[in-house]
Design a protein around this motif. Structure first.
Motif, PDB file in Angstrom:
ATOM      1  N   VAL A  48      54.576  43.350  60.955  1.00  0.00           N
ATOM      2  CA  VAL A  48      53.131  43.315  60.722  1.00  0.00           C
ATOM      3  C   VAL A  48      52.846  42.692  59.357  1.00  0.00           C
ATOM      4  CG1 VAL A  48      51.086  44.765  60.383  1.00  0.00           C
ATOM      5  CG2 VAL A  48      52.689  45.306  62.219  1.00  0.00           C
ATOM      6  N   ASN A  51      53.878  38.810  59.237  1.00  0.00           N
ATOM      7  CA  ASN A  51      52.938  37.924  59.926  1.00  0.00           C
ATOM      8  C   ASN A  51      51.652  37.740  59.120  1.00  0.00           C
ATOM      9  OD1 ASN A  51      54.726  37.614  62.034  1.00  0.00           O
ATOM     10  ND2 ASN A  51      53.803  39.221  63.285  1.00  0.00           N
ATOM     11  N   LEU A  52      51.112  38.847  58.592  1.00  0.00           N
ATOM     12  CA  LEU A  52      49.898  38.738  57.793  1.00  0.00           C
ATOM     13  C   LEU A  52      50.137  37.946  56.513  1.00  0.00           C
ATOM     14  CD1 LEU A  52      48.228  42.244  58.161  1.00  0.00           C
ATOM     15  CD2 LEU A  52      47.287  40.056  58.861  1.00  0.00           C
ATOM     16  N   GLN A  54      52.407  35.603  55.931  1.00  0.00           N
ATOM     17  CA  GLN A  54      52.559  34.180  56.234  1.00  0.00           C
ATOM     18  C   GLN A  54      51.206  33.525  56.495  1.00  0.00           C
ATOM     19  OE1 GLN A  54      55.275  34.044  59.522  1.00  0.00           O
ATOM     20  NE2 GLN A  54      57.105  34.132  58.214  1.00  0.00           N
ATOM     21  N   SER A  55      50.355  34.211  57.235  1.00  0.00           N
ATOM     22  CA  SER A  55      49.056  33.605  57.539  1.00  0.00           C
ATOM     23  C   SER A  55      48.138  33.577  56.307  1.00  0.00           C
ATOM     24  CB  SER A  55      48.376  34.320  58.705  1.00  0.00           C
ATOM     25  OG  SER A  55      48.140  35.661  58.393  1.00  0.00           O
ATOM     26  N   ASN A  61      43.290  29.852  55.260  1.00  0.00           N
ATOM     27  CA  ASN A  61      43.126  31.300  55.270  1.00  0.00           C
ATOM     28  C   ASN A  61      42.882  31.845  53.855  1.00  0.00           C
ATOM     29  OD1 ASN A  61      43.368  31.483  58.038  1.00  0.00           O
ATOM     30  ND2 ASN A  61      45.570  31.839  57.972  1.00  0.00           N
ATOM     31  N   LYS A 128      50.258  45.380  65.302  1.00  0.00           N
ATOM     32  CA  LYS A 128      50.920  44.098  65.569  1.00  0.00           C
ATOM     33  C   LYS A 128      49.947  43.059  66.102  1.00  0.00           C
ATOM     34  CE  LYS A 128      55.463  46.081  66.215  1.00  0.00           C
ATOM     35  NZ  LYS A 128      56.584  46.349  67.097  1.00  0.00           N
ATOM     36  N   THR A 129      48.832  43.508  66.675  1.00  0.00           N
ATOM     37  CA  THR A 129      47.857  42.567  67.223  1.00  0.00           C
ATOM     38  C   THR A 129      46.819  42.144  66.181  1.00  0.00           C
ATOM     39  OG1 THR A 129      46.390  44.342  67.976  1.00  0.00           O
ATOM     40  CG2 THR A 129      48.090  43.578  69.520  1.00  0.00           C
ATOM     41  N   ASP A 131      45.476  40.163  63.251  1.00  0.00           N
ATOM     42  CA  ASP A 131      45.758  38.947  62.507  1.00  0.00           C
ATOM     43  C   ASP A 131      44.529  38.621  61.659  1.00  0.00           C
ATOM     44  OD1 ASP A 131      44.044  38.240  64.516  1.00  0.00           O
ATOM     45  OD2 ASP A 131      45.168  36.489  65.176  1.00  0.00           O
ATOM     46  N   LEU A 132      44.617  37.587  60.849  1.00  0.00           N
ATOM     47  CA  LEU A 132      43.504  37.245  59.968  1.00  0.00           C
ATOM     48  C   LEU A 132      42.264  36.807  60.745  1.00  0.00           C
ATOM     49  CD1 LEU A 132      45.037  35.497  56.843  1.00  0.00           C
ATOM     50  CD2 LEU A 132      44.015  37.739  57.036  1.00  0.00           C
ATOM     51  N   LYS A 133      42.447  36.218  61.919  1.00  0.00           N
ATOM     52  CA  LYS A 133      41.295  35.822  62.724  1.00  0.00           C
ATOM     53  C   LYS A 133      40.496  37.054  63.123  1.00  0.00           C
ATOM     54  CE  LYS A 133      39.933  33.356  66.931  1.00  0.00           C
ATOM     55  NZ  LYS A 133      38.702  34.057  66.962  1.00  0.00           N
ATOM     56  N   LYS A 134      41.176  38.112  63.529  1.00  0.00           N
ATOM     57  CA  LYS A 134      40.493  39.353  63.907  1.00  0.00           C
ATOM     58  C   LYS A 134      39.793  39.979  62.693  1.00  0.00           C
ATOM     59  CE  LYS A 134      41.334  43.701  66.331  1.00  0.00           C
ATOM     60  NZ  LYS A 134      42.338  44.514  67.035  1.00  0.00           N
TER      61      LYS A 134
END
Length: 187
Positions: A48, A51-52, A54-55, A61, A128-129, A131-134
């Motif tokens: 988790v 992934n965050l 890296q984005s 971003n 886990k679901t 992400d920065l878009k959410k």
């Protein structure tokens, strides 16, 4: 007299840390100014967090975080950071206390609004679901009143107090005589 002094000292010793702990969270500093995004993970190898992270390093971003006024707090293996800079141990613990989270080894992602309320909270597999878009969609869907929230400024202090009763021509009144202390009953 000695007993009163000891009682007062004991009360202050007990109550002092309680008063000090109130409002010492780093989130209090951000209230009205920024939206804290808190990521809590058991280690730096947690998927988790990776992934965050890296984005968040992508230029588009980074700009999105700045535009939405998001500050990133991370607590990894009980070591806290704010936007990549280390927080002290006391600040990290105050952050965890302010979020009122129970103990657990599952990763958590929490977005707090400018008003201090949690806007997005996920834990465990649900994290886990996230992400920065959410996160960006959640911020963009906030009402306009929350987007424009600012810290209330205290009212200005009056420059000069009103004259006391009995004052004439701007002169201060005579000080009153001290009251006679009450008589103590005989035992």
């Amino acid at each position: 007299m000695l007993i009163r002094s000891l009682t007062l000292a004991t009360l202050l010793a007990i109550a002092g840390p309680l008063f000090a702990a109130d409002g010492d969270s780093p989130l209090d500093i951000d209230r009205g100014r920024a939206r804290p995004l808190i990521v809590i993970a058991p280690s730096t190898a947690d998927p988790v967090w990776r992934n965050l992270k890296q984005s968040m390093e992508e230029p588009a971003n980074k700009q999105g975080l700045t535009e939405r006024n998001i500050r990133v707090y991370s607590v990894l293996n009980m070591s806290g950071q704010l936007d990549g800079k280390d927080l002290g141990q006391q600040d990290t613990m105050a952050l965890i206390r302010a979020l009122k989270l129970g103990a657990g080894a599952l990763p958590k992602v929490i977005l707090v609004g400018k008003d201090g309320e949690k806007k997005l909270e996920s834990s465990g597999e649900e994290s886990k679901t996230v992400d920065l878009k959410k996160i960006f969609d959640t911020v963009d869907a906030l009402p306009a009143t929350e987007k424009e929230a600012v810290v209330p400024t205290p009212p200005p202090v009056a420059a000069e107090a009103a004259p006391a009763k009995g004052a004439k021509n701007g002169k201060p009144a005579k000080p009153a005589k001290p009251a006679k202390p009450p008589e103590q009953p005989d035992d």
